[in-house]
Design a protein around this motif. Structure first.
Motif, PDB file in Angstrom:
ATOM      1  N   MET A   1       0.757  -1.256  -0.072  1.00 42.05           N
ATOM      2  CA  MET A   1       0.111  -0.015  -0.214  1.00 42.05           C
ATOM      3  C   MET A   1       0.988   1.173   0.095  1.00 42.05           C
ATOM      4  SD  MET A   1      -3.019  -0.920  -0.611  1.00 42.05           S
ATOM      5  CE  MET A   1      -3.764   0.675  -0.544  1.00 42.05           C
ATOM      6  N   GLY A   2       2.280   1.064   0.825  1.00 43.43           N
ATOM      7  CA  GLY A   2       2.726   2.460   0.876  1.00 43.43           C
ATOM      8  C   GLY A   2       3.456   2.792  -0.758  1.00 43.43           C
ATOM      9  N   LEU A   3       3.768   1.616  -1.703  1.00 51.99           N
ATOM     10  CA  LEU A   3       4.331   1.972  -2.912  1.00 51.99           C
ATOM     11  C   LEU A   3       3.118   2.486  -3.657  1.00 51.99           C
ATOM     12  CD1 LEU A   3       6.368  -0.874  -3.778  1.00 51.99           C
ATOM     13  CD2 LEU A   3       7.297   1.288  -3.471  1.00 51.99           C
ATOM     14  N   ALA A   4       1.814   1.677  -3.328  1.00 49.93           N
ATOM     15  CA  ALA A   4       0.794   2.080  -4.146  1.00 49.93           C
ATOM     16  C   ALA A   4       0.436   3.586  -4.206  1.00 49.93           C
ATOM     17  CB  ALA A   4      -0.565   1.206  -3.915  1.00 49.93           C
ATOM     18  N   GLN A   5       0.214   3.955  -2.679  1.00 51.71           N
ATOM     19  CA  GLN A   5      -0.045   5.411  -2.353  1.00 51.71           C
ATOM     20  C   GLN A   5       0.896   6.372  -2.749  1.00 51.71           C
ATOM     21  OE1 GLN A   5      -0.701   5.048   1.754  1.00 51.71           O
ATOM     22  NE2 GLN A   5      -2.855   4.109   1.461  1.00 51.71           N
ATOM     23  N   SER A   6       2.336   5.897  -2.653  1.00 50.39           N
ATOM     24  CA  SER A   6       3.298   6.917  -3.177  1.00 50.39           C
ATOM     25  C   SER A   6       3.476   7.173  -4.646  1.00 50.39           C
ATOM     26  CB  SER A   6       4.833   6.482  -2.617  1.00 50.39           C
ATOM     27  OG  SER A   6       4.663   6.433  -1.260  1.00 50.39           O
ATOM     28  N   TYR A   7       2.938   6.228  -5.363  1.00 52.73           N
ATOM     29  CA  TYR A   7       3.154   6.411  -6.766  1.00 52.73           C
ATOM     30  C   TYR A   7       1.987   6.445  -7.702  1.00 52.73           C
ATOM     31  CZ  TYR A   7       8.162   5.563  -6.027  1.00 52.73           C
ATOM     32  OH  TYR A   7       9.492   5.701  -5.709  1.00 52.73           O
ATOM     33  N   GLY A   8       0.770   6.399  -6.807  1.00 47.78           N
ATOM     34  CA  GLY A   8      -0.407   6.505  -7.217  1.00 47.78           C
ATOM     35  C   GLY A   8      -0.813   5.375  -8.205  1.00 47.78           C
ATOM     36  N   VAL A   9      -0.515   4.214  -8.127  1.00 47.59           N
ATOM     37  CA  VAL A   9      -0.748   3.124  -8.741  1.00 47.59           C
ATOM     38  C   VAL A   9      -1.600   1.985  -8.052  1.00 47.59           C
ATOM     39  CG1 VAL A   9       0.624   1.012  -9.786  1.00 47.59           C
ATOM     40  CG2 VAL A   9       1.741   3.185  -9.819  1.00 47.59           C
ATOM     41  N   ASP A  10      -2.379   1.407  -8.640  1.00 46.52           N
ATOM     42  CA  ASP A  10      -3.387   0.410  -8.002  1.00 46.52           C
ATOM     43  C   ASP A  10      -2.726  -0.412  -7.447  1.00 46.52           C
ATOM     44  OD1 ASP A  10      -4.180  -1.997  -9.725  1.00 46.52           O
ATOM     45  OD2 ASP A  10      -3.549  -0.209 -10.951  1.00 46.52           O
ATOM     46  N   PRO A  11      -3.186  -1.109  -6.323  1.00 50.26           N
ATOM     47  CA  PRO A  11      -2.290  -2.166  -5.555  1.00 50.26           C
ATOM     48  C   PRO A  11      -2.068  -3.650  -6.433  1.00 50.26           C
ATOM     49  CG  PRO A  11      -3.985  -1.365  -3.938  1.00 50.26           C
ATOM     50  CD  PRO A  11      -4.212  -0.794  -5.362  1.00 50.26           C
TER      51      PRO A  11
END
Length: 115
Positions: free
Chosen positions: A62-72
């Motif tokens: 979720m951290g990566l998804a939120q940081s880069y605006g990419v779906d999980p």
């Protein structure tokens, strides 16, 4: 085998042997590697079975998804593909994109041919 850093036993400093220190660190490093491999296998198995996360209660991406605006789902798919890459490619990626070091640093660390 020279004396290493001191450790304390009953309030008395006792030099540790380098071999003991190296063995302990080696053992810890091996356990960390095993844990990382287990997580990568769990992740890959979940991905291949169509699960968006290996454990929905613990969404590690979720951290990566939120940081880069990419779906999980995309992050998990990318992580599975990334973990399948050779170690030197993963290390080079980490050095360039996460640590943001110069390409020459990859060469210095033996991760590619000289420029």
């Amino acid at each position: 085998m020279g004396a290493g850093p001191l450790h304390w036993a009953r309030g008395v400093p006792i030099p540790k042997q380098e071999q003991e220190k190296d063995y302990a660190q080696e053992w810890i490093d091996e356990r960390i590697e095993e844990a990382i491999e287990d997580l990568a296998l769990e992740e890959e198995e979940a991905y291949l079975n169509g699960a968006p996360q290996p454990n929905p209660e613990e969404p590690r991406h979720m951290g990566l998804a939120q940081s880069y605006g990419v779906d999980p789902d995309t992050v998990v798919a990318a992580a599975v593909r990334f973990n399948r890459l050779e170690r030197n490619l993963r290390q080079a990626f980490f050095i360039i994109f996460i640590q943001r070091l110069d390409l020459n640093e990859c060469t210095i660390q033996g991760l590619g041919p000289p420029p």
